[in-house]
Design an enzyme around this catalytic site. Structure first.
Site, PDB file in Angstrom:
ATOM      1  N   GLY A  36       0.823  -1.261   0.093  1.00  0.00           N
ATOM      2  CA  GLY A  36       0.222  -0.018   0.028  1.00  0.00           C
ATOM      3  C   GLY A  36       0.931   1.162   0.051  1.00  0.00           C
ATOM      4  O   GLY A  36       2.031   1.214   0.618  1.00  0.00           O
ATOM      5  N   LYS A  70       8.346  -0.582   5.901  1.00  0.00           N
ATOM      6  CA  LYS A  70       7.888   0.604   5.894  1.00  0.00           C
ATOM      7  C   LYS A  70       8.965   1.840   5.272  1.00  0.00           C
ATOM      8  O   LYS A  70       9.880   2.022   5.996  1.00  0.00           O
ATOM      9  CB  LYS A  70       7.197   1.319   7.338  1.00  0.00           C
ATOM     10  CG  LYS A  70       6.535   2.709   7.433  1.00  0.00           C
ATOM     11  CD  LYS A  70       6.359   3.039   8.676  1.00  0.00           C
ATOM     12  CE  LYS A  70       5.333   4.424   8.901  1.00  0.00           C
ATOM     13  NZ  LYS A  70       5.247   4.516  10.487  1.00  0.00           N
ATOM     14  N   GLY A  73       0.956   5.512   0.677  1.00  0.00           N
ATOM     15  CA  GLY A  73       0.057   6.598   1.381  1.00  0.00           C
ATOM     16  C   GLY A  73       0.540   7.951   1.159  1.00  0.00           C
ATOM     17  O   GLY A  73       1.601   8.258   0.435  1.00  0.00           O
ATOM     18  N   THR A 122       5.603   4.408   1.773  1.00  0.00           N
ATOM     19  CA  THR A 122       4.967   3.015   0.932  1.00  0.00           C
ATOM     20  C   THR A 122       5.437   1.885   1.733  1.00  0.00           C
ATOM     21  O   THR A 122       6.473   1.959   2.361  1.00  0.00           O
ATOM     22  CB  THR A 122       5.745   2.742  -0.451  1.00  0.00           C
ATOM     23  OG1 THR A 122       5.458   3.799  -1.236  1.00  0.00           O
ATOM     24  CG2 THR A 122       4.968   1.509  -1.198  1.00  0.00           C
ATOM     25  N   VAL A 123       4.546   0.841   2.026  1.00  0.00           N
ATOM     26  CA  VAL A 123       4.774  -0.224   2.716  1.00  0.00           C
ATOM     27  C   VAL A 123       5.053  -1.522   1.545  1.00  0.00           C
ATOM     28  O   VAL A 123       4.235  -1.655   0.786  1.00  0.00           O
ATOM     29  CB  VAL A 123       3.671  -0.650   3.844  1.00  0.00           C
ATOM     30  CG1 VAL A 123       4.055  -2.154   4.462  1.00  0.00           C
ATOM     31  CG2 VAL A 123       3.637   0.288   4.646  1.00  0.00           C
ATOM     32  N   ASP A 183      -2.319   8.357  18.836  1.00  0.00           N
ATOM     33  CA  ASP A 183      -2.968   8.280  17.510  1.00  0.00           C
ATOM     34  C   ASP A 183      -3.665   7.104  17.415  1.00  0.00           C
ATOM     35  O   ASP A 183      -3.730   6.226  16.447  1.00  0.00           O
ATOM     36  CB  ASP A 183      -1.811   8.386  16.499  1.00  0.00           C
ATOM     37  CG  ASP A 183      -2.605   8.974  15.160  1.00  0.00           C
ATOM     38  OD1 ASP A 183      -3.813   9.299  15.207  1.00  0.00           O
ATOM     39  OD2 ASP A 183      -1.828   8.719  14.029  1.00  0.00           O
TER      40      ASP A 183
END
Length: 743
Positions: free
Chosen positions: A437, A457, A439, A443-444, A553
């Site tokens: 994925g 990660k 974001g 990226t992972v 979080d």
């Protein structure tokens, strides 16, 4: 019934998108000379949901008109252009009002507009202006209720200054900048409204005057300023006829939040050479598709984005040599026998052939030796620089600090530091096929390290905060050990922003299970267990870690689920240690809106109760299957406030996920009451995480037990157990019974 209608609407939208994917999109059509590109359409099945338009060709006395969905009357909003490259639409609309005023009396009117905020069309902030035509006056644009002015300008008329209204050689009439005509931007911090109040003040003339106020496309008023007669127009008896309909620009976007995974966006962005862009309007979510640089066309169609042939457009892509078109780009080189800058006029200069021959013959052997030596030296130099850069990054990324951190335990010290070479081998040099994925921050990747699947990660933002968060996350995760907290395998310090390596969690995030992947979400039994396991992880951090840790979080995207749907709490980049002898610390406010503790947000004082508030919002998300980040009630309340309000009024069922209402029993009310207890504004009124964990475990244990004993309970044991839970939540028995009755 509202919940059933919501489910039916959702199912219809999913079915419509599925049909749009199954049937190839048609080529663009036209109506009244306007091209209608997909995702818009005027025929059934030829558009995305919400993008249907109307072609009014019933009248024989006028040309066909392309209209926004409506009744097709003369008052409908006519479309004159649709633009995919910036997701806008030009329409004609009576977006002007004529005002009449006498001396010392303000003129007030209401200005109605298209694009009232309903999806997918809204008024564009960037491409429109508020315009006023008049003399010696101030014009103000107010919100509908007249609470405050949001834009305004003022005019003076110097009738003997012809520069502002005599046509220029280019056909313009100067700027609309205060001489009989003024304009102002519409501020982006105001929500788009269906209408505005207009007030004209400062009238000093004794006779009755007429004025015009309007909202129109940026730059349009300069084109008609001459035809209006410049500053002398306000003294005419009637307004000019060409102000009856003015062009207005609307923004449009596919409703909702852009998906986290690029693969999921492919259902809308069909082209392989496309990407999605979030809508710029801060008061409305949505996204559109764009072709990647070097391509043009329609990103909503398969193969809709075509490569730009830059060589065929030298005005846009200058090349004064040999131009070669490449996918997404082009190459410009000087012809054979020339050298220099091929992108400049006369930039390619002819080479001296004789000099080249002499140099070639006299220095051929030397050049061969130099070439071979250069290749060898370059190879050695690259290897040396690669090693030096990795060493510099290692030192820059606090490698010595990490070594001090892990030296207390030899087993951690041996496995924590992983080389970049190992990670490149584990991910096939970070191949795109290994992406799990992507974001906004990175990226992972999925890889195989020492025969085990791992998640890597990799950040793409080079700022000091990313490095600090990396150090913080390694510091925390290397010292915690809990079955419901993701396990840190190691880290790599040989890149500018370090890499973290975790155990691979195969089943995605809780957010995707609730909001993205499946029409039928997690069962109520699984949601209750997930809540219990998350509470256990937080209790461990707050009460049983060597130094108390506040996560800061807590949200559904940070809760990973394995194949058995077991919770793995992740993302400790914003977490903070709390000294044992202190109840909290003052920090810069960090967190995610919707989950963020309002008391911490206002004071900056971080305590364990801040995690309790975020966990309470997570409980509400599990109960309602609504997104805390984007949820707004009809009254404008956030999810937590609206939930507590409905719970207090005995209307819990109005906001519950229908699946929870069908599968749950009285324990749903118990969890709802516990969530309300966690999201109290005052932190001292909230429970501690240990109490929350115990109450949730009791609720989970009582779910099956209470359902069995209520059928044939003669000893009252089931009632006593239920009362014990209510007392633990701080409720009177009558209050609990009343809420349960409403449920």
């Amino acid at each position: 019934m509202p919940s059933v209608l919501t489910l039916l609407a959702t199912a219809a939208l999913v079915l419509a998108v599925a049909v749009a994917e199954a049937v190839p999109a048609p080529p663009p059509t036209t109506c009244g000379g306007v091209t209608v590109p997909y995702p818009f359409g005027i025929s059934a099945g030829c558009f995305l949901p919400g993008f249907n338009l109307t072609c009014d060709d019933r009248s024989h006395n006028r040309p066909a008109r392309l209209l926004l969905p409506g009744d097709g009357s003369a008052a409908s909003v006519q479309i004159t252009g649709i633009f995919l490259h910036n997701a806008t639409m030009r329409v004609l609309h009576a977006a002007s009002i004529n005002l009449t005023s006498v001396r010392h009396t303000p003129a007030i009117g209401t200005l109605g507009l298209p694009g009232n905020g309903s999806e997918p069309f809204v008024l564009s902030y960037e491409h429109n202006r508020f315009v006023f035509v008049g003399c010696g006056l101030h014009a103000f644009l107010w919100n509908t209720k007249g609470q405050r002015s949001i834009a305004g300008c003022q005019n003076y008329c110097k009738l003997d200054d012809p520069r502002h209204w005599i046509p220029t050689a280019e056909g313009g009439c100067g700027e609309c900048s205060g001489n009989g005509c003024c304009q102002a931007s519409i501020p982006t911090y105001e929500p788009i409204l269906p209408s505005y109040r207009v007030e004209i003040a400062g009238v000093t003339h004794s006779k009755v005057l007429r004025f015009v106020a309007l909202i129109a496309e940026k730059g349009w008023i300069e084109g008609v300023w001459c035809r209006m007669g410049g500053p002398s127009w306000p003294f005419r008896r009637l307004p000019p006829p060409d102000l009856s309909m003015v062009p207005v620009v609307l923004d449009w976007a596919y409703p909702g939040t852009a998906p986290d995974d690029l693969d999921e966006a492919s259902s809308i962005c069909k082209s392989n050479h496309s990407f999605y862009v979030d809508m710029a309007n801060p008061f409305r979510s949505g996204y559109t598709c764009r072709c990647t640089p070097g391509y043009y066309g329609n990103p909503y169609l398969v193969d809709g984005c075509q490569d730009i042939d830059e060589c065929a457009d030298p005005d846009q892509y200058p090349c004064y040599g040999e131009c070669t078109n490449l996918p997404g780009m082009y190459q410009c080189r000087c012809p054979k026998g020339f050298h220099g800058n091929s992108s400049m006029v006369h930039g390619c200069v002819r080479s001296s052939t004789d000099q080249i021959i002499r140099l070639g013959v006299g220095s051929g052997a030397l050049l061969l030796v130099l070439a071979l030596g250069t290749i060898f030296l370059v190879h050695k130099f690259k290897a040396y620089m690669k090693k030096k850069i990795r060493q510099r990054f290692f030192k820059q990324n606090h490698g010595q600090l990490l070594q001090q951190l892990v030296c207390q335990r030899a087993d951690i010290g041996e496995r924590m530091i992983i080389t970049l070479e190992e990670l490149e081998k584990a991910t096939n040099n970070f191949d795109k096929s290994c992406e799990l994925g992507a974001g906004a921050h990175g990226t992972v990747y999925k890889g195989i390290l020492s025969g085990k699947h791992v998640a890597i990660k990799k950040s793409k933002i080079v700022i000091q905060k990313e490095i600090n968060d990396f150090i913080n996350e390694v510091s925390i995760l290397s010292q915690v050990n809990h079955r419901n907290i993701v396990k840190l395998i190691g880290c790599c310090l040989e890149m500018e922003v370090p890499l973290l390596i975790y155990e691979f969690i195969s089943n995605g995030t809780l957010y995707k299970h609730l909001h993205v992947r499946f029409p039928i979400s997690l069962s109520w039994k699984d949601r209750l267990r997930i809540a219990v396991e998350t509470a256990r992880a937080l209790t461990y951090l707050h009460s049983f870690a060597s130094t108390p840790i506040i996560h800061r979080d807590i949200k559904s995207p940070n809760i990973l689920l394995d194949d058995n749907l077991t919770v793995k709490l992740s993302d400790f980049g914003e977490s903070r240690y709390i000294p044992i002898d202190q109840e909290g610390i003052h920090t810069n406010v960090q967190g995610t809106l919707g989950y963020l503790d309002p008391m911490y947000h206002n004071t900056g004082h971080l305590t364990e109760k801040s995690d309790v508030y975020s966990f309470g919002v997570l409980l509400i998300e599990l109960l309602t299957r609504k997104k805390p980040v984007s949820y707004k009630s009809p009254q404008g309340f956030a999810l937590a406030d609206h939930f507590v309000s409905l719970l207090s009024d005995g209307k819990l069922v109005e906001i519950l996920d229908p699946q929870v209402a069908n599968e749950g029993d009285g324990e749903v009310v118990d969890v709802a009451l516990l969530a309300a207890k966690c999201v109290k504004y005052r932190s001292d009124e909230r429970l501690v995480m240990r109490e929350v964990e115990i109450l949730l475990e009791n609720i989970q244990a009582s779910k099956e037990f209470y359902s069995d004993v209520t059928d044939d309970d003669t000893s009252g044991e089931g009632t006593n157990l239920r009362q014990g839970i209510d007392i633990g939540l701080g409720l009177e028995e009558e209050e609990s019974r009343s809420l349960l009755k409403h449920f």
